[in-house]
Motif scaffolding. Structure first.
Motif, mmCIF file in Angstrom:
data_model
loop_
_atom_site.group_PDB
_atom_site.id
_atom_site.type_symbol
_atom_site.label_atom_id
_atom_site.label_comp_id
_atom_site.label_asym_id
_atom_site.label_seq_id
_atom_site.Cartn_x
_atom_site.Cartn_y
_atom_site.Cartn_z
ATOM 1 N N ARG A 1 3.609 1.911 36.027
ATOM 2 C CA ARG A 1 4.265 2.833 36.952
ATOM 3 C C ARG A 1 4.888 2.073 38.117
ATOM 4 N NH1 ARG A 1 0.611 6.408 37.002
ATOM 5 N NH2 ARG A 1 -0.725 5.301 38.466
ATOM 6 N N GLN A 2 4.158 1.082 38.658
ATOM 7 C CA GLN A 2 4.677 0.281 39.773
ATOM 8 C C GLN A 2 5.933 -0.477 39.359
ATOM 9 O OE1 GLN A 2 3.927 0.320 42.955
ATOM 10 N NE2 GLN A 2 5.591 -1.110 43.240
ATOM 11 N N ARG A 3 5.927 -1.063 38.181
ATOM 12 C CA ARG A 3 7.113 -1.784 37.702
ATOM 13 C C ARG A 3 8.301 -0.841 37.551
ATOM 14 N NH1 ARG A 3 7.216 -7.308 36.810
ATOM 15 N NH2 ARG A 3 9.278 -6.523 36.384
ATOM 16 N N ARG A 4 8.069 0.344 37.025
ATOM 17 C CA ARG A 4 9.143 1.319 36.855
ATOM 18 C C ARG A 4 9.683 1.759 38.208
ATOM 19 N NH1 ARG A 4 5.923 5.318 33.530
ATOM 20 N NH2 ARG A 4 7.476 6.752 34.302
ATOM 21 N N LEU A 5 8.798 1.952 39.198
ATOM 22 C CA LEU A 5 9.257 2.303 40.547
ATOM 23 C C LEU A 5 10.103 1.181 41.149
ATOM 24 C CD1 LEU A 5 6.125 4.022 42.121
ATOM 25 C CD2 LEU A 5 8.376 5.069 41.794
ATOM 26 N N GLU A 6 9.690 -0.063 40.940
ATOM 27 C CA GLU A 6 10.469 -1.201 41.449
ATOM 28 C C GLU A 6 11.853 -1.246 40.803
ATOM 29 O OE1 GLU A 6 8.003 -4.600 40.685
ATOM 30 O OE2 GLU A 6 6.543 -4.012 42.213
ATOM 31 N N ASP A 7 11.912 -0.996 39.505
ATOM 32 C CA ASP A 7 13.209 -0.973 38.817
ATOM 33 C C ASP A 7 14.097 0.132 39.372
ATOM 34 O OD1 ASP A 7 12.526 -3.134 37.209
ATOM 35 O OD2 ASP A 7 11.914 -1.881 35.513
ATOM 36 N N CYS A 8 13.515 1.306 39.629
ATOM 37 C CA CYS A 8 14.284 2.413 40.208
ATOM 38 C C CYS A 8 14.761 2.059 41.611
ATOM 39 C CB CYS A 8 13.443 3.690 40.257
ATOM 40 S SG CYS A 8 13.147 4.452 38.654
ATOM 41 N N GLY B 1 11.994 6.154 32.730
ATOM 42 C CA GLY B 1 10.839 6.824 32.143
ATOM 43 C C GLY B 1 10.208 7.939 32.940
ATOM 44 N N PHE B 2 10.793 8.317 34.062
ATOM 45 C CA PHE B 2 10.255 9.434 34.840
ATOM 46 C C PHE B 2 10.939 10.714 34.374
ATOM 47 C CE2 PHE B 2 9.589 5.760 37.589
ATOM 48 C CZ PHE B 2 8.247 5.910 37.920
ATOM 49 N N THR B 3 10.216 11.556 33.652
ATOM 50 C CA THR B 3 10.813 12.760 33.097
ATOM 51 C C THR B 3 10.890 13.890 34.115
ATOM 52 O OG1 THR B 3 8.675 13.434 32.210
ATOM 53 C CG2 THR B 3 10.144 12.203 30.734
ATOM 54 N N SER B 4 10.075 13.823 35.156
ATOM 55 C CA SER B 4 10.111 14.825 36.214
ATOM 56 C C SER B 4 10.626 14.171 37.497
ATOM 57 C CB SER B 4 8.706 15.393 36.470
ATOM 58 O OG SER B 4 8.660 16.102 37.690
ATOM 59 N N TYR B 5 11.773 14.642 37.980
ATOM 60 C CA TYR B 5 12.317 14.049 39.199
ATOM 61 C C TYR B 5 11.409 14.338 40.395
ATOM 62 C CZ TYR B 5 15.262 12.638 43.018
ATOM 63 O OH TYR B 5 15.715 12.016 44.145
ATOM 64 N N ALA B 6 10.800 15.520 40.423
ATOM 65 C CA ALA B 6 9.905 15.856 41.540
ATOM 66 C C ALA B 6 8.731 14.876 41.590
ATOM 67 C CB ALA B 6 9.414 17.295 41.401
ATOM 68 N N HIS B 7 8.157 14.581 40.442
ATOM 69 C CA HIS B 7 7.039 13.634 40.382
ATOM 70 C C HIS B 7 7.500 12.243 40.809
ATOM 71 C CE1 HIS B 7 3.297 11.870 39.068
ATOM 72 N NE2 HIS B 7 3.963 11.034 38.278
ATOM 73 N N PHE B 8 8.646 11.818 40.292
ATOM 74 C CA PHE B 8 9.206 10.532 40.678
ATOM 75 C C PHE B 8 9.427 10.463 42.190
ATOM 76 C CE2 PHE B 8 13.262 8.516 41.882
ATOM 77 C CZ PHE B 8 12.875 7.189 41.781
ATOM 78 N N SER B 9 10.017 11.498 42.740
ATOM 79 C CA SER B 9 10.316 11.514 44.171
ATOM 80 C C SER B 9 9.038 11.408 45.007
ATOM 81 C CB SER B 9 11.087 12.787 44.530
ATOM 82 O OG SER B 9 11.456 12.758 45.888
ATOM 83 N N ARG B 10 7.986 12.111 44.605
ATOM 84 C CA ARG B 10 6.699 12.018 45.334
ATOM 85 C C ARG B 10 6.128 10.603 45.250
ATOM 86 N NH1 ARG B 10 6.014 17.161 43.087
ATOM 87 N NH2 ARG B 10 4.873 16.295 41.308
ATOM 88 N N LEU B 11 6.153 10.008 44.048
ATOM 89 C CA LEU B 11 5.634 8.651 43.891
ATOM 90 C C LEU B 11 6.456 7.647 44.700
ATOM 91 C CD1 LEU B 11 4.930 8.518 40.043
ATOM 92 C CD2 LEU B 11 3.234 8.533 41.876
ATOM 93 N N PHE B 12 7.780 7.775 44.635
ATOM 94 C CA PHE B 12 8.676 6.866 45.346
ATOM 95 C C PHE B 12 8.440 6.966 46.853
ATOM 96 C CE2 PHE B 12 12.503 5.230 47.231
ATOM 97 C CZ PHE B 12 12.909 4.213 46.370
ATOM 98 N N THR B 13 8.361 8.184 47.355
ATOM 99 C CA THR B 13 8.150 8.398 48.787
ATOM 100 C C THR B 13 6.802 7.847 49.225
ATOM 101 O OG1 THR B 13 9.575 10.354 48.740
ATOM 102 C CG2 THR B 13 8.074 10.146 50.613
ATOM 103 N N ALA B 14 5.776 8.058 48.423
ATOM 104 C CA ALA B 14 4.445 7.536 48.762
ATOM 105 C C ALA B 14 4.443 6.011 48.787
ATOM 106 C CB ALA B 14 3.411 8.054 47.767
ATOM 107 N N ARG B 15 5.174 5.396 47.872
ATOM 108 C CA ARG B 15 5.180 3.935 47.768
ATOM 109 C C ARG B 15 6.058 3.265 48.819
ATOM 110 N NH1 ARG B 15 3.619 -0.701 47.734
ATOM 111 N NH2 ARG B 15 4.396 -2.242 46.288
ATOM 112 N N TYR B 16 7.251 3.835 49.071
ATOM 113 C CA TYR B 16 8.236 3.161 49.919
ATOM 114 C C TYR B 16 8.496 3.830 51.272
ATOM 115 C CZ TYR B 16 8.976 0.628 45.620
ATOM 116 O OH TYR B 16 8.776 -0.126 44.500
ATOM 117 N N GLY B 17 7.906 4.996 51.493
ATOM 118 C CA GLY B 17 8.049 5.646 52.794
ATOM 119 C C GLY B 17 9.351 6.386 53.013
#
Length: 107
Positions: free
Chosen positions: A29-36, A58-74
């Protein structure tokens, strides 16, 4: 797939990750977030919507991706992209070139 590629058992793979304080799924998941994140900052992908970039990695839900991205990168993905575009443009102005030059260097 990872275990087989490295000729170890799944149990050994999970143990190796556990010893590093990681999980296999978390590392992927971390690698995929870095690629995004890299794709969102790339001026060549500026016209590609963030949800398309998320799906590509590989993130099929944009809402889930957005929450993960925001949590990781602020920042939300769209705020991050806007910030990177602004910083690239400001760097280009300081260097006397274009925003693409500031991010990728001159050709």
């Amino acid at each position: 797939m990872f275990a087989a590629a490295h000729h170890i058992s799944l149990r050994q793979l999970y143990k190796l990750f556990h010893q590093q304080g990681l999980t296999v799924a978390g590392w992927i998941r971390q690698r995929r977030l870095e690629d995004c994140r890299d794709a969102l900052a790339d001026p060549a992908q500026r016209s590609r919507p963030a949800h398309v970039i998320a799906r590509r990695y590989g993130f099929t839900s944009y809402a889930h991706f957005s929450r993960l991205f925001t949590a990781r990168y602020g920042h939300s993905p769209s705020d991050y992209r806007r910030t990177m575009s602004t910083e690239a443009a400001a760097g280009a102005e300081r260097a006397g070139g274009s925003a693409d030059t500031a991010v990728h260097g001159s050709s």
